[in-house]
Structures are given as structure tokens and as C-alpha cells.
Design an enzyme around this catalytic site. Sequence first.
Site, PDB file in Angstrom:
ATOM      1  N   ASN A 191       0.885  -1.173   0.000  1.00 40.54           N
ATOM      2  CA  ASN A 191       0.000   0.000   0.000  1.00 40.54           C
ATOM      3  C   ASN A 191       0.914   1.212   0.000  1.00 40.54           C
ATOM      4  O   ASN A 191       1.770   1.339   0.877  1.00 40.54           O
ATOM      5  CB  ASN A 191      -0.901   0.003   1.242  1.00 40.54           C
ATOM      6  CG  ASN A 191      -1.818   1.216   1.270  1.00 40.54           C
ATOM      7  OD1 ASN A 191      -2.071   1.828   0.239  1.00 40.54           O
ATOM      8  ND2 ASN A 191      -2.301   1.562   2.448  1.00 40.54           N
TER       9      ASN A 191
ATOM     10  N   LYS B 245     -20.931  16.361   0.047  1.00 42.77           N
ATOM     11  CA  LYS B 245     -21.672  15.141   0.379  1.00 42.77           C
ATOM     12  C   LYS B 245     -22.481  14.672  -0.826  1.00 42.77           C
ATOM     13  O   LYS B 245     -22.442  13.517  -1.208  1.00 42.77           O
ATOM     14  CB  LYS B 245     -22.616  15.378   1.571  1.00 42.77           C
ATOM     15  CG  LYS B 245     -21.930  15.561   2.908  1.00 42.77           C
ATOM     16  CD  LYS B 245     -21.410  14.292   3.551  1.00 42.77           C
ATOM     17  CE  LYS B 245     -20.022  13.906   3.256  1.00 42.77           C
ATOM     18  NZ  LYS B 245     -18.897  14.708   3.580  1.00 42.77           N
TER      19      LYS B 245
ATOM     20  N   GLU C  37     -19.847  21.835   2.466  1.00 38.53           N
ATOM     21  CA  GLU C  37     -19.900  20.443   2.939  1.00 38.53           C
ATOM     22  C   GLU C  37     -21.119  19.728   2.361  1.00 38.53           C
ATOM     23  O   GLU C  37     -21.046  18.587   1.926  1.00 38.53           O
ATOM     24  CB  GLU C  37     -19.907  20.429   4.468  1.00 38.53           C
ATOM     25  CG  GLU C  37     -20.089  19.070   5.113  1.00 38.53           C
ATOM     26  CD  GLU C  37     -19.008  18.047   4.735  1.00 38.53           C
ATOM     27  OE1 GLU C  37     -18.012  18.432   4.112  1.00 38.53           O
ATOM     28  OE2 GLU C  37     -19.206  16.862   5.017  1.00 38.53           O
TER      29      GLU C  37
HETATM   30  C1  AGP Z   1     -15.229  13.492   2.978  1.00 38.41           C
HETATM   31  O1  AGP Z   1     -16.589  13.052   2.854  1.00 38.41           O
HETATM   32  C2  AGP Z   1     -14.334  12.844   1.970  1.00 38.41           C
HETATM   33  N1  AGP Z   1     -14.407  11.440   2.041  1.00 38.41           N
HETATM   34  C3  AGP Z   1     -12.914  13.387   1.970  1.00 38.41           C
HETATM   35  O2  AGP Z   1     -12.995  14.708   1.487  1.00 38.41           O
HETATM   36  C4  AGP Z   1     -12.177  13.434   3.334  1.00 38.41           C
HETATM   37  O3  AGP Z   1     -12.767  14.379   4.175  1.00 38.41           O
HETATM   38  C5  AGP Z   1     -10.721  13.871   3.057  1.00 38.41           C
HETATM   39  O4  AGP Z   1     -10.102  12.891   2.247  1.00 38.41           O
HETATM   40  C6  AGP Z   1      -9.895  14.072   4.341  1.00 38.41           C
HETATM   41  O5  AGP Z   1      -9.834  12.875   5.059  1.00 38.41           O
HETATM   42  P1  AGP Z   1      -9.269  12.912   6.581  1.00 38.41           P
HETATM   43  O6  AGP Z   1     -10.196  13.752   7.386  1.00 38.41           O
HETATM   44  O7  AGP Z   1      -9.254  11.471   7.007  1.00 38.41           O
HETATM   45  O8  AGP Z   1      -7.883  13.505   6.517  1.00 38.41           O
END
Ligand code: AGP
Length: 599
Positions: free
Chosen positions: A100, A476, A472
Site C-alpha cells: 500500500n 456530500k 460540505e
Molecule cells: C469526505 O466526505 C471525503 N471522504 C474526503 O474529502 C475526506 O474528508 C478527506 O479525504 C480528508 O480525510 P481525513 O479527514 O481522514 O484527513
Amino acid sequence: MCGIIGYIGPRDISSVLLTGLKRLEYRGYDSAGMTINNPDGLATFKAVGKIMELEKKISGRDLAGNLGIAHTRWATHGEPNEINAHPHLDAKGEVAIVHNGIIENYYALKDFLIKEGFKIVSDTDSEIVAHLIQKFHNGDFSESVAKALELIEGTFGLAIVQKGENKIIAARRGSPLVLGLGEGEMFIASDVSAVLDYTKRIIYLNDDELAIVEKDSYSVKNLKGEEVNKKVHEIKWTLDQIEKKGFKHFMLKEIFEQPEAIINTLRGRIKEGKIKLSLDLNMNSLKRIIIVACGTSWHSALIGKHLLEKIAGVPVEVDYASEFRYRDPLIREGDLVIVISQSGETADTLAALREAKARGAKILGIVNVVGSTISREVDSGIYLHAGPEIGVASTKAFTVQVVDLLLLALFLRQEKGLDLQKDIIRNLETLPEKIREALGQSDSIRELAEKFVNCKNILYLGRGLNFPVALEGALKLKEISYIHAEGYPAAEMKHGPIALIDKDMPALFIATRDNTYEKILSNMEEIKARGGEIIAVVNEDDKKVIGLAGSIIKVPSVSCELTPVVNAIPMQLFAYHVADLRGIDMDKPRNLAKSVTVE
Ligand code: AGP
């Protein structure tokens, strides 16, 4: 975002590996595979698509063996196909690896190996690790691995097996990897959820650490071969916290968990009207705050700016982590950098943290996953305690981040010797109940979603503290329903975007009462006058918006600092119901992964 599971012990290997992969599916995948080490050597199976395709491949086979590794892939190099699926093997079929991360000097290493006569069969960067280990094979398995890793630039979470070796080697740099400690059995995984079925005793590997894992023992070394002592964590999360608890999707479960998540994050942090945060940072010299994050966490950062400036009187800058790290950021004496991350593994945020630290800033983390890389690299932190967030679309993490930023603002105010606004604290303590009321609108929001399930675009509009909520809400909707949505400051509409308005471009306004409420009303008039359809989020007792908006979503009234938390609930529910009505499995939206551990 790829998923790794390794096991050594007496259980049925393929079922342990498959169960682990299924727990990791939320991380994003397009193919999967496993290698089992049995008396005849390494047996490898791979399949494109869902885990069940891999299950079909191995069903009915005699897979006796005492150890194995498995992987779900989220492609970064090379298209999703069986050749590119992990595990990858060396040409002799004696070394198998799952990876990964991203190997940044992949091309140079590939050329080097080809010149040495090695045959590279896949389009992935990961495959070269197996060949490098084979190249350095000298009888000592861990030594050949360490030598191979020294040549690699970039990030890796690796699990490696070798024919005839009764051990698994794990190594990490930049991509999370944990050991699960059992009785007469051991586990390796990308995250805790893959091993919780079997053990709660976890060791988190740090960067440039290598673990040699046998069924009754393990040792951890750095790449120089020096032993490293590791703390064993007892995980508090139970499996049913991870399971869906009867909800159709993890996302819906997590939306409805928000009252409890906020109760958990507040626990012990408000006592006799005082804010209790154990932050070992010298706040007296604090002159400026810079908040860096990605995605939804960046939206909560924007709200944090409002709260910290208004309540704590500290100037705040907010930046995308991916922008911050490359803009040669100015860090001065008295700067505090706050990193916000649900997963604690987001590569851009981690890199921004390291950039800020290298420039002398003190770092405060606001993170959900205990023991995650970011949580272990900050100088001090506030854990969300929101519980595992499995759904790819972040929901409870967002609202809890906002609450924790408010707690931090109040705490800084208190440290300055200023009086605390008692109404805010009172509203914080009653917030879970207010959220339950907002959640009670779920059915009516589903009816509303039916009206918009086929629209192609939606504008989300808000002002002040609710402009980030508009962003936000738009995020979503687009990330789980694939409908294009855009968040915008409501007043900005007249500077161009209002040209988009017609009967096919609905606008969703966040119009709860605050100091910009009257202005929002006139923004609505502008849209209505041009034939735009309006959806509005309003307070229960609102009398003015009802005449302007074709559809209304009601939310309870709270102090203005908490409106982003309550107003986020209908945003989440609207997006969820639209996506569900469109038949999308929003726990695993296309092209997305829960934790973006690549840049
Ligand atoms: C949010 O719904 C998304 N999946 C994505 O924007 C996420 O918030 C972003 O990748 C940051 O992730 P983290 O808070 O785990 O750092």
C-alpha cells in the site's frame, strides 16, 4: 487506501484472509488477491472486482498452510486487472508481497532491475519490491528485505512472505500498518478493523520499522537492524461498533451516531463551566493559527477560523494541506499549526504537518483514529472520540471536529483569563438532543430527495459560519450521488453564478437565523425572481422564508456558534437519501477511498 491483511497461526488461512479483506473493503478496491505459504511453496490467487470474485477462485481448493497475506487494491499505477492485482511475486515465485503506497523512484528501480535481467510482468510500481528482495536474497529473509527497502523512495505498507520461511515480514513508511497479537497466532493489517474479530491487542508500526512476525513471537527493528520496543495498545472499539447495527449503510449508521459521538467528545472536557483540554502547548506565546486539512476536514477548518477568531481573538489562516506544503509557507515565532484529519493517515495532511514542523511550528492535531500516523507525529492533540467512521463520506467526524474546534476556542479564551460565554457551554451540553431533533426529519427529507433525485446540478448557498456548511453539503451530494453540486457564498451569486439559475438549477439555502439572515432573504428573492427553485434549511419557527422557498427543511434553534453542527444534519441526510434513491452504495462510492494515503 489499499487493504492489507496477513496471518500466521492454526486457523483456516483463506477464511481469515477473506474475512480481513471484507473488513477492509471500505478502503476502496478494484481487485484483490492472496498468497498462502504451504508445504509445496507459495500458492497465489487473484481476481478483479469484488472480494467475492476472489472467493469464487479459491472455493473448493485445498489451501492447507500456516501463513498467508492478502490485499484489496485501489489502483494508483496500472489499470485494475489480475496481473496488476497483488500479491506480486519474484520471477522464481519464492517471494510474495502486498503493498500500500507509492514508490516514487519506481521507474529508476525498474530500469535497474531490467538491466540486471529481471522480467517485470505488471504495470504496477509494487512488483519491483518482490524482485529487489529476490535480488538481495542471501539466506537471511529480513536482511534481504531491509536491503531492498533502503533503495525505495516513497511510501509503503508491506507484508512479505518467502517460500520455506515460517514468518511474515511487515514494513511501513507513510502507509499505516498494525500488528495484531494473538495466542499462538499473529496478524498484520492496514488498520485495526481487519483483526478485531480475533484480537484487541495492537502494535502500530512507525515509519521505517520492520516487523518479523512468527506465530508465537514478533520483533520490530528499524532499517538499520536495531531492535525497537513497541507499546501494545488495547483497542476499545468493539466489532459491533464496526458493524452496521441494523442500518442499511455505514453512512446512515454514522449519521445517526452523531448525538453519541458528541457526547463522547465532550466527556470530561467541560467541568463546572470550565473547559478541560490537556494540551501540552504554551498558549501564552500564541500569535497566529494556521489550520491545514483536506476535504470535509478542510470545511470544518473554515468553521474553526470563525470560532477561534471570534471567541479566542487569535488570527487564523486556513489552507488546503496539498496547497500549504508547496507554497513555501511562512512560519513565524508564535505560530500554531492545527492539522485536522479523521483518518490520521491522509498523505497531503501528513506531508503538510511535516513541512510545518520542519519550519519550526508547533503542531496540534484534531484526529479521530487513535494511534494513527498524524496522531503520533503532532506535538499535542484532541482526539475526536467519534468512534470508527467506515462510510467513505465523512459525517460524524465533521460535526465532532466542529465541536472540538469550539472547545479549543473556548479553552484558549479561558487561558487568556477571559470569561466564558455560558450560553455557548449550555448549548453544547444540550446539543445532542438538538441533533436528535434534526435527525427526526429524516423521513421528510427522504420525501424531498424524491423530488430532486434526477436533477443534474444543485447550488448550495450559505453565509458566514454556514458558508462552509454549504460547501460540505455540496461535497456530500456529489461524492455519493454523483450529481454535480457546488457550494457558494450566497452573496457571491450576483457576481456571476446567478447566470446559471433557471428552473433546472435548484438552489439549497442555509437560512437559519443569524446576523446575515435578512441578507439571505434578499439573496433568495434574487433567485426566485429568475425562476430558480429554492430549498431552504430554516429554524422551526421561521415565518419569512416559507413564502420564498418551494421546499423547507426545519432544524431546531441553537446558539449561532453551533448552527453549523445542526445544519450539517439535513445536508448529510439529503445527500444520503438522494444517493440511496439512485441505487448507489454510498459506503463505497466510485473512484473514492476512505483514506487517501497517496498524494
Ligand atoms: C469526505 O466526505 C471525503 N471522504 C474526503 O474529502 C475526506 O474528508 C478527506 O479525504 C480528508 O480525510 P481525513 O479527514 O481522514 O484527513
